[in-house]
Scaffold this motif. Structure first.
Motif, short mmCIF file in Angstrom:
data_model
loop_
_atom_site.label_atom_id
_atom_site.label_comp_id
_atom_site.label_asym_id
_atom_site.label_seq_id
_atom_site.Cartn_x
_atom_site.Cartn_y
_atom_site.Cartn_z
N LEU A 78 34.18 36.01 38.87
CA LEU A 78 35.12 36.23 39.96
C LEU A 78 35.13 37.72 40.29
CD1 LEU A 78 38.02 34.00 38.63
CD2 LEU A 78 36.54 33.52 40.58
N VAL A 79 34.91 38.02 41.57
CA VAL A 79 34.91 39.41 42.03
C VAL A 79 35.76 39.52 43.29
CG1 VAL A 79 32.63 39.85 41.02
CG2 VAL A 79 32.79 39.21 43.43
N ASP A 80 36.26 40.72 43.54
CA ASP A 80 37.09 40.94 44.73
C ASP A 80 36.26 40.95 46.00
OD1 ASP A 80 39.42 41.15 43.20
OD2 ASP A 80 39.07 43.28 42.85
N GLU A 81 35.12 41.60 45.94
CA GLU A 81 34.27 41.74 47.13
C GLU A 81 32.83 41.93 46.70
OE1 GLU A 81 33.98 41.22 50.87
OE2 GLU A 81 36.00 41.63 50.20
N VAL A 82 31.92 41.35 47.46
CA VAL A 82 30.49 41.61 47.26
C VAL A 82 30.08 42.59 48.34
CG1 VAL A 82 28.18 40.60 47.28
CG2 VAL A 82 30.07 39.34 46.25
N ASP A 83 29.49 43.72 47.92
CA ASP A 83 29.18 44.77 48.87
C ASP A 83 27.80 44.65 49.49
OD1 ASP A 83 31.63 46.02 48.60
OD2 ASP A 83 30.96 47.26 46.95
N GLY A 106 37.08 44.62 30.72
CA GLY A 106 38.14 45.46 30.19
C GLY A 106 38.75 46.41 31.20
N VAL A 107 38.77 46.02 32.48
CA VAL A 107 39.33 46.89 33.52
C VAL A 107 40.50 46.23 34.25
CG1 VAL A 107 37.21 48.21 33.86
CG2 VAL A 107 37.58 46.14 35.21
N GLY A 108 41.29 45.47 33.53
CA GLY A 108 42.43 44.80 34.13
C GLY A 108 42.20 43.30 34.15
N SER A 109 42.76 42.66 35.16
CA SER A 109 42.61 41.23 35.30
C SER A 109 42.82 40.84 36.75
CB SER A 109 43.64 40.50 34.43
OG SER A 109 43.51 39.11 34.56
N ASN A 110 42.00 39.92 37.23
CA ASN A 110 42.18 39.38 38.56
C ASN A 110 41.68 37.93 38.58
OD1 ASN A 110 42.60 38.84 41.20
ND2 ASN A 110 41.22 40.39 42.01
N PRO A 111 42.44 37.03 37.95
CA PRO A 111 42.00 35.63 37.89
C PRO A 111 42.04 34.93 39.24
CG PRO A 111 44.21 35.84 36.99
CD PRO A 111 43.71 37.23 37.28
N ASP A 112 42.61 35.59 40.26
CA ASP A 112 42.71 34.98 41.59
C ASP A 112 41.69 35.52 42.58
OD1 ASP A 112 44.92 33.43 40.77
OD2 ASP A 112 46.22 35.17 41.03
N ALA A 113 40.70 36.26 42.12
CA ALA A 113 39.67 36.81 43.02
C ALA A 113 39.04 35.68 43.83
CB ALA A 113 38.61 37.56 42.22
N SER A 114 38.63 36.00 45.05
CA SER A 114 38.21 34.95 45.99
C SER A 114 36.70 34.71 46.07
CB SER A 114 38.72 35.29 47.39
OG SER A 114 38.14 36.51 47.82
N ARG A 115 35.89 35.61 45.52
CA ARG A 115 34.44 35.45 45.59
C ARG A 115 33.89 35.15 44.20
NH1 ARG A 115 32.07 34.64 50.09
NH2 ARG A 115 30.40 36.09 49.79
#
Length: 145
Positions: free
Chosen positions: A100-105, A74-83
């Protein structure tokens, strides 16, 4: 019982978690539930799936459901995340999920004393972790059901 207590009432042990980013927000999930972190591969769309499921991909011979994690939480949408964070299936019959996540820290250890109850009623959220770098939302891994 709180997150800081084990089932027998004794203080809980530290837990290893995987921290990841969705947009500007940081999250973590129990490391024991994670199978692998991979780069996103091509996916095929699936009919009649929940809105947060963006498709499926093949992962080591298993059909893996790709989840728009930002939408799920519930924090937006990013269906194109690369990881993709791939989770253990509960058993051979269970669905394999990839978030799908933007970055793994990083992988880090959480001291139960740094975990506060989530200020919002959400079954996906275990708590909020206070760290030197700010706040990290601790979320439940998918159940595979």
């Amino acid at each position: 019982m709180s997150l800081t207590d084990a089932p027998d009432g004794a203080p809980a042990e530290p837990t290893q978690v995987l921290e990841f980013e969705l947009g500007e927000e940081r999250y973590c999930v129990d490391l024991d539930a994670v199978t692998e972190i991979i780069d996103r591969k091509s996916a095929r769309s699936l009919p009649d799936t929940p809105p947060h499921v963006v498709g499926a991909m093949d992962y080591r011979g298993a059909t893996t459901m790709l989840v728009d994690t930002a939408s799920l939480l519930g924090v937006g949408s990013n269906p194109d995340a690369s990881r993709v964070v791939v989770f253990d299936a509960a058993d051979e019959e269970a669905t394999v999920f990839g978030w799908l996540v933007d970055e793994v820290d990083r992988v880090t250890e959480i001291d139960p004393e740094t975990v506060d109850d989530a200020p919002f009623g959400d079954e996906l959220t275990r708590g909020v972790v206070r760290s030197d770098d700010g706040l990290v939302v601790w979320v439940e891994p998918p159940s595979g059901e």
